[in-house]
Design a protein around this motif. Structure first.
Motif, PDB file in Angstrom:
ATOM      1  N   ASP A   1       2.758  -5.935 -20.345  1.00  0.00           N
ATOM      2  CA  ASP A   1       3.941  -5.172 -19.926  1.00  0.00           C
ATOM      3  C   ASP A   1       3.571  -3.739 -19.554  1.00  0.00           C
ATOM      4  OD1 ASP A   1       5.628  -7.329 -20.309  1.00  0.00           O
ATOM      5  OD2 ASP A   1       6.208  -6.721 -22.348  1.00  0.00           O
ATOM      6  N   THR A   2       2.722  -3.126 -20.369  1.00  0.00           N
ATOM      7  CA  THR A   2       2.295  -1.753 -20.091  1.00  0.00           C
ATOM      8  C   THR A   2       1.452  -1.706 -18.826  1.00  0.00           C
ATOM      9  OG1 THR A   2       2.332  -1.275 -22.462  1.00  0.00           O
ATOM     10  CG2 THR A   2       1.152   0.276 -21.061  1.00  0.00           C
ATOM     11  N   LEU A   3       0.620  -2.707 -18.632  1.00  0.00           N
ATOM     12  CA  LEU A   3      -0.191  -2.768 -17.419  1.00  0.00           C
ATOM     13  C   LEU A   3       0.703  -2.905 -16.179  1.00  0.00           C
ATOM     14  CD1 LEU A   3      -3.041  -2.765 -16.258  1.00  0.00           C
ATOM     15  CD2 LEU A   3      -3.080  -5.249 -16.558  1.00  0.00           C
ATOM     16  N   GLN A   4       1.732  -3.721 -16.274  1.00  0.00           N
ATOM     17  CA  GLN A   4       2.672  -3.863 -15.156  1.00  0.00           C
ATOM     18  C   GLN A   4       3.402  -2.543 -14.902  1.00  0.00           C
ATOM     19  OE1 GLN A   4       5.200  -7.204 -16.067  1.00  0.00           O
ATOM     20  NE2 GLN A   4       3.624  -8.703 -15.539  1.00  0.00           N
ATOM     21  N   GLN A   5       3.763  -1.860 -15.980  1.00  0.00           N
ATOM     22  CA  GLN A   5       4.433  -0.568 -15.846  1.00  0.00           C
ATOM     23  C   GLN A   5       3.499   0.436 -15.171  1.00  0.00           C
ATOM     24  OE1 GLN A   5       5.444   1.271 -19.592  1.00  0.00           O
ATOM     25  NE2 GLN A   5       6.556   2.932 -18.632  1.00  0.00           N
ATOM     26  N   LEU A   6       2.233   0.454 -15.592  1.00  0.00           N
ATOM     27  CA  LEU A   6       1.245   1.346 -14.993  1.00  0.00           C
ATOM     28  C   LEU A   6       1.064   1.032 -13.511  1.00  0.00           C
ATOM     29  CD1 LEU A   6      -0.920   3.556 -15.272  1.00  0.00           C
ATOM     30  CD2 LEU A   6      -2.505   1.767 -15.998  1.00  0.00           C
ATOM     31  N   ASN A   7       0.976  -0.233 -13.196  1.00  0.00           N
ATOM     32  CA  ASN A   7       0.830  -0.648 -11.805  1.00  0.00           C
ATOM     33  C   ASN A   7       2.029  -0.180 -10.973  1.00  0.00           C
ATOM     34  OD1 ASN A   7      -0.362  -1.987  -9.587  1.00  0.00           O
ATOM     35  ND2 ASN A   7       0.963  -3.751  -9.935  1.00  0.00           N
ATOM     36  N   GLN A   8       3.229  -0.336 -11.502  1.00  0.00           N
ATOM     37  CA  GLN A   8       4.429   0.089 -10.775  1.00  0.00           C
ATOM     38  C   GLN A   8       4.446   1.608 -10.592  1.00  0.00           C
ATOM     39  OE1 GLN A   8       6.780  -1.939  -9.256  1.00  0.00           O
ATOM     40  NE2 GLN A   8       7.284   0.009  -8.319  1.00  0.00           N
ATOM     41  N   LEU A   9       4.055   2.346 -11.623  1.00  0.00           N
ATOM     42  CA  LEU A   9       4.011   3.805 -11.518  1.00  0.00           C
ATOM     43  C   LEU A   9       3.011   4.250 -10.453  1.00  0.00           C
ATOM     44  CD1 LEU A   9       4.152   4.751 -15.302  1.00  0.00           C
ATOM     45  CD2 LEU A   9       5.876   5.336 -13.578  1.00  0.00           C
ATOM     46  N   LEU A  10       1.848   3.616 -10.442  1.00  0.00           N
ATOM     47  CA  LEU A  10       0.840   3.965  -9.437  1.00  0.00           C
ATOM     48  C   LEU A  10       1.316   3.615  -8.032  1.00  0.00           C
ATOM     49  CD1 LEU A  10      -2.348   2.814 -11.351  1.00  0.00           C
ATOM     50  CD2 LEU A  10      -1.780   5.161 -10.698  1.00  0.00           C
ATOM     51  N   THR A  11       1.968   2.474  -7.898  1.00  0.00           N
ATOM     52  CA  THR A  11       2.511   2.075  -6.595  1.00  0.00           C
ATOM     53  C   THR A  11       3.562   3.076  -6.140  1.00  0.00           C
ATOM     54  OG1 THR A  11       2.081  -0.264  -7.042  1.00  0.00           O
ATOM     55  CG2 THR A  11       3.717   0.236  -5.343  1.00  0.00           C
ATOM     56  N   ASP A  12       4.455   3.428  -7.047  1.00  0.00           N
ATOM     57  CA  ASP A  12       5.496   4.403  -6.710  1.00  0.00           C
ATOM     58  C   ASP A  12       4.887   5.743  -6.316  1.00  0.00           C
ATOM     59  OD1 ASP A  12       7.404   2.511  -7.283  1.00  0.00           O
ATOM     60  OD2 ASP A  12       7.956   3.364  -9.228  1.00  0.00           O
ATOM     61  N   TYR A  13       3.865   6.158  -7.059  1.00  0.00           N
ATOM     62  CA  TYR A  13       3.248   7.455  -6.820  1.00  0.00           C
ATOM     63  C   TYR A  13       2.619   7.524  -5.430  1.00  0.00           C
ATOM     64  CZ  TYR A  13       0.503  11.688  -7.638  1.00  0.00           C
ATOM     65  OH  TYR A  13      -0.037  12.946  -7.548  1.00  0.00           O
ATOM     66  N   TYR A  14       1.934   6.448  -5.023  1.00  0.00           N
ATOM     67  CA  TYR A  14       1.209   6.484  -3.756  1.00  0.00           C
ATOM     68  C   TYR A  14       1.977   5.927  -2.570  1.00  0.00           C
ATOM     69  CZ  TYR A  14      -2.915   8.015  -6.220  1.00  0.00           C
ATOM     70  OH  TYR A  14      -3.785   8.739  -6.959  1.00  0.00           O
ATOM     71  N   ASP A  15       2.928   5.041  -2.805  1.00  0.00           N
ATOM     72  CA  ASP A  15       3.601   4.381  -1.692  1.00  0.00           C
ATOM     73  C   ASP A  15       5.015   4.865  -1.428  1.00  0.00           C
ATOM     74  OD1 ASP A  15       1.342   2.869  -1.329  1.00  0.00           O
ATOM     75  OD2 ASP A  15       2.116   1.116  -2.386  1.00  0.00           O
ATOM     76  N   SER A  16       5.558   5.693  -2.296  1.00  0.00           N
ATOM     77  CA  SER A  16       6.940   6.140  -2.128  1.00  0.00           C
ATOM     78  C   SER A  16       6.988   7.582  -1.648  1.00  0.00           C
ATOM     79  CB  SER A  16       7.685   6.043  -3.468  1.00  0.00           C
ATOM     80  OG  SER A  16       7.701   4.719  -3.932  1.00  0.00           O
ATOM     81  N   ASP A  17       8.127   7.916  -1.074  1.00  0.00           N
ATOM     82  CA  ASP A  17       8.356   9.301  -0.655  1.00  0.00           C
ATOM     83  C   ASP A  17       9.032  10.041  -1.809  1.00  0.00           C
ATOM     84  OD1 ASP A  17       7.327   8.941   1.913  1.00  0.00           O
ATOM     85  OD2 ASP A  17       9.239   8.164   2.654  1.00  0.00           O
TER      86      ASP A  17
END
Length: 160
Positions: free
Chosen positions: A113-129
């Motif tokens: 769960d934490t790994l999925q959360q980390l992955n989502q945070l990294l995706t948001d950080y680099y792929d979102s405005d």
């Protein structure tokens, strides 16, 4: 889930090879590939033959990549099979080789769960405005995850 992180007192004990970038072969390299492969029968290839092919390519500075695989296929050879026969990439599947003796292996304990959360945070950080404040908040959340799951003494051994 545990993620093993090799720790050692010598920096850079192995280099990671990337096959995601395809090296462009020069005309000389293409000619060497053709000449090398012409010495072998793709239907009767031995482990020794595969090792010799890999050694010849390595000596010529030819690295694994899409263009090499396509070129080899045009002569009836499968690059992956030759690599496997030669023993390339067989250290624990696609994992890098183990650390040299005396090296410590640190474990980062992180739940799925934490790994999925980390992955989502990294995706948001680099792929979102994100705004600067949102990026800062996201980065803080990423740091918190690493601080909570970091082994005692940290992730990197900086002692020489």
């Amino acid at each position: 889930m545990s993620i093993e992180i090799p720790g050692t007192t010598t920096a850079g004990y192995y280099a990671m090879q990337s096959t995601s970038k395809s090296a462009t072969l020069t005309q000389d390299q293409l000619q060497l590939v053709e000449e090398t492969l012409s010495n072998y029968d793709p239907n009767q290839l031995t482990q020794s033959d595969a090792s010799n092919i890999v050694a010849a390519f390595s000596d010529a500075g030819i690295t694994a990549g899409h263009e090499l695989a396509e070129t080899m296929a045009s002569f009836g050879f499968d690059a992956r099979t030759i690599g496997e026969m030669a023993g390339i990439g067989q250290t624990q599947g696609d994992r890098p080789p183990p650390p040299p003796s005396g090296g410590n292996v640190l474990t980062l304990d992180i739940s799925d769960d934490t790994l999925q959360q980390l992955n989502q945070l990294l995706t948001d950080y680099y792929d979102s405005d994100l705004t600067s404040d949102e990026k800062s908040s996201t980065l803080d959340a990423i740091k918190d995850i690493f601080q909570q799951t970091m082994p005692e003494g940290g992730l990197v051994d900086i002692h020489a």
